[in-house]
Design a protein around this motif. Structure first.
Motif, PDB file in Angstrom:
ATOM      1  N   VAL A  13       0.831  -1.207   0.000  1.00 23.79           N
ATOM      2  CA  VAL A  13       0.000   0.000   0.000  1.00 23.79           C
ATOM      3  C   VAL A  13       0.869   1.263   0.000  1.00 23.79           C
ATOM      4  N   VAL A  46       0.639   4.052  -2.877  1.00 21.79           N
ATOM      5  CA  VAL A  46       0.354   5.459  -2.566  1.00 21.79           C
ATOM      6  C   VAL A  46       1.474   6.348  -3.101  1.00 21.79           C
ATOM      7  N   GLY A 102       1.291   6.704  -6.765  1.00 20.92           N
ATOM      8  CA  GLY A 102       0.170   7.574  -7.124  1.00 20.92           C
ATOM      9  C   GLY A 102       0.485   9.039  -6.879  1.00 20.92           C
ATOM     10  N   LEU A 103       1.066   9.327  -5.733  1.00 25.09           N
ATOM     11  CA  LEU A 103       1.373  10.723  -5.402  1.00 25.09           C
ATOM     12  C   LEU A 103       2.357  11.356  -6.388  1.00 25.09           C
ATOM     13  N   ASP A 160      -3.890  13.474 -12.885  1.00 21.12           N
ATOM     14  CA  ASP A 160      -4.497  13.645 -11.559  1.00 21.12           C
ATOM     15  C   ASP A 160      -5.432  12.474 -11.262  1.00 21.12           C
ATOM     16  N   ALA A 186      -3.397   9.428 -10.412  1.00 17.80           N
ATOM     17  CA  ALA A 186      -2.970   9.473  -9.016  1.00 17.80           C
ATOM     18  C   ALA A 186      -4.124   9.090  -8.096  1.00 17.80           C
ATOM     19  N   PHE A 187      -5.293   9.645  -8.364  1.00 20.88           N
ATOM     20  CA  PHE A 187      -6.471   9.344  -7.547  1.00 20.88           C
ATOM     21  C   PHE A 187      -6.788   7.852  -7.584  1.00 20.88           C
ATOM     22  N   HIS A 211      -4.740   5.365  -7.996  1.00 18.43           N
ATOM     23  CA  HIS A 211      -3.777   4.662  -7.142  1.00 18.43           C
ATOM     24  C   HIS A 211      -4.201   4.758  -5.672  1.00 18.43           C
ATOM     25  N   LEU A 212      -4.621   5.945  -5.262  1.00 21.14           N
ATOM     26  CA  LEU A 212      -4.997   6.148  -3.861  1.00 21.14           C
ATOM     27  C   LEU A 212      -6.256   5.361  -3.503  1.00 21.14           C
ATOM     28  N   VAL A 213      -7.221   5.341  -4.410  1.00 22.42           N
ATOM     29  CA  VAL A 213      -8.457   4.595  -4.155  1.00 22.42           C
ATOM     30  C   VAL A 213      -8.183   3.096  -4.096  1.00 22.42           C
ATOM     31  N   ALA A 255      -5.420   1.742  -3.231  1.00 16.20           N
ATOM     32  CA  ALA A 255      -4.715   1.508  -1.966  1.00 16.20           C
ATOM     33  C   ALA A 255      -5.701   1.370  -0.812  1.00 16.20           C
ATOM     34  N   VAL A 256      -6.736   2.189  -0.795  1.00 13.60           N
ATOM     35  CA  VAL A 256      -7.739   2.118   0.269  1.00 13.60           C
ATOM     36  C   VAL A 256      -8.443   0.760   0.262  1.00 13.60           C
TER      37      VAL A 256
END
Length: 180
Positions: A19, A23, A26-27, A83, A86-87, A89-91, A93-94
């Motif tokens: 994770v 993240v 993604g960032l 963008d 990146a989002f 990747h973050l989703v 990860a969640v």
């Protein structure tokens, strides 16, 4: 159930590492213009030996920098796509909180991740040439799938072992999921 607890702890460590990497990758898609500018500057100064060792790298980075700066200056809405990358990747990860919390019940998230990693290969091989991406860069892109799938396969194997350990055990004595 000491073995089960130790296995659960190892699963959570592997998932945590995965994770964090997801993240971070993604960032890095948010400040893309700045990152490429800094990379280009490095290749023309202190990292020049790297550019010398890989012919064509500096030329490719100049092309990418110029393209991103042009898009950012004239058509910044095009970068909105990164963008969203990146989002995503973050989703994703969640979503791995599920297997962190209850690995056996949420093994499907890990299997989804394995499928996603496998999907990187054909995407890079098909879209890379269409978009004019050098083959060496396509190999770098594919490495995300190759290196990403390793911890997921390790985690999946450990989850299957945990499932076998807890199978038939009363729910109260099974490895407890994270409270939440």
């Amino acid at each position: 159930m000491g073995e089960g607890r130790a296995l659960l702890r190892r699963i959570r460590v592997w998932l945590g590492v995965f994770v964090v990497c997801l993240v971070l990758s993604g960032l890095t898609a948010f400040p893309l213009v700045t990152e490429v500018r800094l990379l280009h500057e490095a290749l023309t100064s202190w990292a020049a030996p790297v550019a010398d060792a890989f012919p064509g790298l500096l030329e490719w980075m100049e092309r990418v920098r110029e393209g991103l700066e042009t898009a950012d200056g004239s058509h910044p809405f095009l970068l909105y796509g990164t963008d969203w990358l990146a989002f995503a990747h973050l989703v994703i990860a969640v979503a791995f909180y599920g297997p962190y919390r209850d690995p056996v019940r949420n093994i499907w998230v890990v299997e989804f991740g394995v499928i996603a990693c496998a999907g990187i290969i054909p995407l890079a091989l098909i879209c890379g040439p269409i978009r004019g991406i050098p083959f060496g860069w396509t190999l770098i892109d594919m490495s995300f799938g190759v290196f990403g799938v390793i911890p997921l396969l390790v985690v999946r194997r450990m989850i299957k072992r945990l499932e076998a350990l807890t199978e038939g055990a009363p729910a109260a004595r099974a490895v407890e999921p994270v409270a939440g």
